[in-house]
Motif scaffolding. Structure first.
Motif, PDB file in Angstrom:
ATOM      1  N   LEU A 168      11.936  -5.368  -0.422  1.00 40.57           N
ATOM      2  CA  LEU A 168      10.646  -5.633   0.368  1.00 40.57           C
ATOM      3  C   LEU A 168       9.433  -5.466  -0.435  1.00 40.57           C
ATOM      4  CD1 LEU A 168      11.904  -3.391   3.155  1.00 40.57           C
ATOM      5  CD2 LEU A 168      11.720  -5.827   3.056  1.00 40.57           C
ATOM      6  N   ALA A 169       8.333  -5.889   0.144  1.00 43.46           N
ATOM      7  CA  ALA A 169       7.066  -5.607  -0.432  1.00 43.46           C
ATOM      8  C   ALA A 169       6.488  -4.238  -0.390  1.00 43.46           C
ATOM      9  CB  ALA A 169       5.764  -6.490   0.293  1.00 43.46           C
ATOM     10  N   PRO A 170       6.099  -3.546  -1.576  1.00 43.90           N
ATOM     11  CA  PRO A 170       5.707  -2.259  -1.502  1.00 43.90           C
ATOM     12  C   PRO A 170       4.949  -1.849  -0.219  1.00 43.90           C
ATOM     13  CG  PRO A 170       5.439  -2.941  -3.683  1.00 43.90           C
ATOM     14  CD  PRO A 170       5.737  -4.393  -2.853  1.00 43.90           C
ATOM     15  N   VAL A 171       4.996  -0.785   0.406  1.00 44.42           N
ATOM     16  CA  VAL A 171       4.319  -0.408   1.611  1.00 44.42           C
ATOM     17  C   VAL A 171       3.207   0.786   0.987  1.00 44.42           C
ATOM     18  CG1 VAL A 171       6.236   1.343   2.254  1.00 44.42           C
ATOM     19  CG2 VAL A 171       4.422   0.819   3.833  1.00 44.42           C
ATOM     20  N   THR A 172       1.865   0.439   1.408  1.00 48.32           N
ATOM     21  CA  THR A 172       0.973   1.225   0.861  1.00 48.32           C
ATOM     22  C   THR A 172       1.014   2.651   1.627  1.00 48.32           C
ATOM     23  OG1 THR A 172      -0.384  -0.592   0.474  1.00 48.32           O
ATOM     24  CG2 THR A 172      -1.698   1.674   0.744  1.00 48.32           C
ATOM     25  N   THR A 173       1.167   3.683   1.007  1.00 48.15           N
ATOM     26  CA  THR A 173       1.419   5.089   1.476  1.00 48.15           C
ATOM     27  C   THR A 173       0.494   5.934   1.183  1.00 48.15           C
ATOM     28  OG1 THR A 173       3.717   4.525   1.216  1.00 48.15           O
ATOM     29  CG2 THR A 173       3.088   6.825   1.436  1.00 48.15           C
ATOM     30  N   ALA A 174       0.030   6.760   2.027  1.00 41.79           N
ATOM     31  CA  ALA A 174      -1.116   7.487   1.851  1.00 41.79           C
ATOM     32  C   ALA A 174      -0.656   9.018   1.502  1.00 41.79           C
ATOM     33  CB  ALA A 174      -2.230   7.467   2.979  1.00 41.79           C
ATOM     34  N   VAL A 175      -0.688   9.625   0.545  1.00 44.75           N
ATOM     35  CA  VAL A 175       0.086  10.762  -0.190  1.00 44.75           C
ATOM     36  C   VAL A 175      -1.048  12.064  -0.216  1.00 44.75           C
ATOM     37  CG1 VAL A 175       1.669  11.781  -1.605  1.00 44.75           C
ATOM     38  CG2 VAL A 175       1.475   9.203  -1.489  1.00 44.75           C
TER      39      VAL A 175
END
Length: 466
Positions: A175-182
């Protein structure tokens, strides 16, 4: 006991030139892993399925001496059999054995020598095309005492590896990488998990926290922060709020806990203005890869809802079903746990379990099969379910275990992790986006798998809410 489970040796006096014995064995990747553990031979060509960093290894090849070791089973079990002692073994390898090959192993007596020595011709052949894999000669001391005995059941080995997580990670990488707020990845483990998921192409992280601490943690683990956005915020509560703002603005599709209190993270996610509420209660699920179990196991709720009422339990079940579908379980089977498998008005969890089962029958819980009350044994073990006379599509085959309360869930998940060597991934569901929630003690695989599950769930559920 049937004669096929009884071994009888041949003494030196009984052995005749021309005698033969054989066996058939299918080569398995698990065999090669056990051999690697015993021998110390860690050649990735024999462990391709487990060497995640290796590339260009489409097949797993058997170690040569694993193939050769099959001869000893013929000699020790059949010809001459019990009491045989090796003197020498010559081996010549003609072709590579691959995982999945069915092998025919044979020994044939070619000479009887003085002092109880027997010489045998030995070979291993691939049955599919009669290709000779190995040939050679063995010399053994044949037994002088007659023995007849029941076959000894070998102890069952459960390999401490996690193929279900490997599959989930592979699926997420497509899948396309999911933008993740860390939020607050200010120590090695929380930052390392996020960066590993970034390196694997599963997420694109945006880091919220103290830049100085984040860079120091990256330096300690020897990983680069090049190309990764860092949003400076010293206060953890405000960092969590900024991360939720990022998601509310449509700039990220998942939230990930770093080195901060869970309360600070969820308080920001649950805020009324521009929060992450999506209509259901926030619930936590452990997705566990348990060695020896042929499917992932979900345990819920083990981290958020302390003493859930029936309405909350309905959300717990529905959320777990949704994520189970996301990781590839077509029609998840949810077992509602209690101390007993019968409805007892004096045990509230058994009453809730019966009501949840009826709610699923009436379509109030969708997408899976729900049954309860079930005790732990008959939820996961078919023999236990049959012994209790339980007829159910779930009993003995549960993929989701819904516990009565947080105490039970937390204990069960940690028992599986620390005693059964399960690897636990953690997710909060019921929000607009998946929330990756790992324990501070979780290692890289648990954090990587959590990100992979979040990615798969986000891809399937999207903006409808997770």
């Amino acid at each position: 006991m049937s004669d096929q489970f009884i071994f009888e040796n041949k003494t030196y006096d009984e052995v005749q030139v021309g005698d033969t014995a054989s066996l058939t064995r299918t080569a398995r990747e698990e065999d090669f892993l056990v051999f690697a553990n015993v021998s110390g031979n860690l050649n990735p060509y024999h462990l391709a399925a487990y060497a995640q960093e290796q590339e260009g290894l489409p097949e797993t090849f058997a170690p040569g001496l694993w193939v050769g070791s099959l001869v000893s089973a013929v000699l020790g079990n059949h010809l001459p059999g019990a009491g045989t002692i090796y003197r020498s073994q010559h081996l010549k390898f003609h072709d590579m054995c691959r995982a999945g090959d069915e092998l025919f192993v044979e020994a044939k007596v070619i000479a009887k020598l003085p002092d109880n020595v027997v010489r045998l011709d030995t070979k291993v052949v691939r049955k599919s095309d009669d290709a000779l894999m190995m040939s050679g000669e063995a010399e053994v001391l044949a037994p002088t005492k007659k023995l007849r005995f029941d076959a000894l059941p070998a102890p069952e080995l459960i390999l401490d590896h996690h193929p279900h997580f490997e599959t989930i990670i592979e699926q997420a990488q497509k899948l396309a990488p999911v933008t993740t707020a860390v939020v607050a990845p200010e120590e090695e483990k929380s930052l390392g998990g996020a960066l590993l998921a970034y390196k694997k192409g599963i997420i694109t992280p945006i880091l919220f926290g103290c830049t100085e601490k984040i860079r120091a943690a990256a330096e300690k683990i020897g990983m680069s922060l090049d190309g990764i956005e860092i949003v400076e915020e010293m206060d953890h509560a405000r960092a969590a709020s900024k991360a939720v703002d990022c998601i509310a603005d449509g700039k990220a599709g998942a939230l990930m806990k770093g080195h901060l209190h869970t309360d600070d993270l969820l308080r920001a996610a649950l805020r009324k203005e521009r929060g992450l509420r999506a209509g259901r209660r926030f619930t936590h699920v452990f997705v566990l890869d348990v060695p020896g179990l042929n499917h992932p196991l979900l345990v819920t709720d083990a981290a958020i809802n302390i003493q859930p009422d029936l309405k909350t339990k309905a959300d717990i079940v529905q959320n777990a079903i949704e994520v189970a579908i996301s990781i590839g379980i077509e029609v998840p089977k949810a077992g509602i746990l209690s101390a007993v498998e019968t409805v007892n008005p004096d045990i509230p969890s058994s009453m809730d379990a019966a009501l949840l089962s009826k709610m699923a029958e009436r379509g109030q819980i969708k997408g899976g099969i729900v049954d309860g009350p079930l005790a732990m044994d008959n939820a996961v073990d078919l023999a236990a379910a049959h012994t209790k006379g339980i007829t159910s599509e779930v009993a003995g085959k549960a993929e989701i275990l819904v516990v009565p309360n947080l105490d039970a869930g937390n204990m069960l998940a940690k028992e599986l992790a620390y005693i059964s060597h399960a690897e636990p991934a953690g997710l909060v569901l019921g929000a607009r986006v998946p929330i990756v929630l790992n324990s501070r003690s979780d290692g890289d695989l648990a954090r990587l798998a959590s990100c992979a599950i979040a990615s798969l769930h986000h891809a399937r559920i999207g903006k409808k809410g997770c």
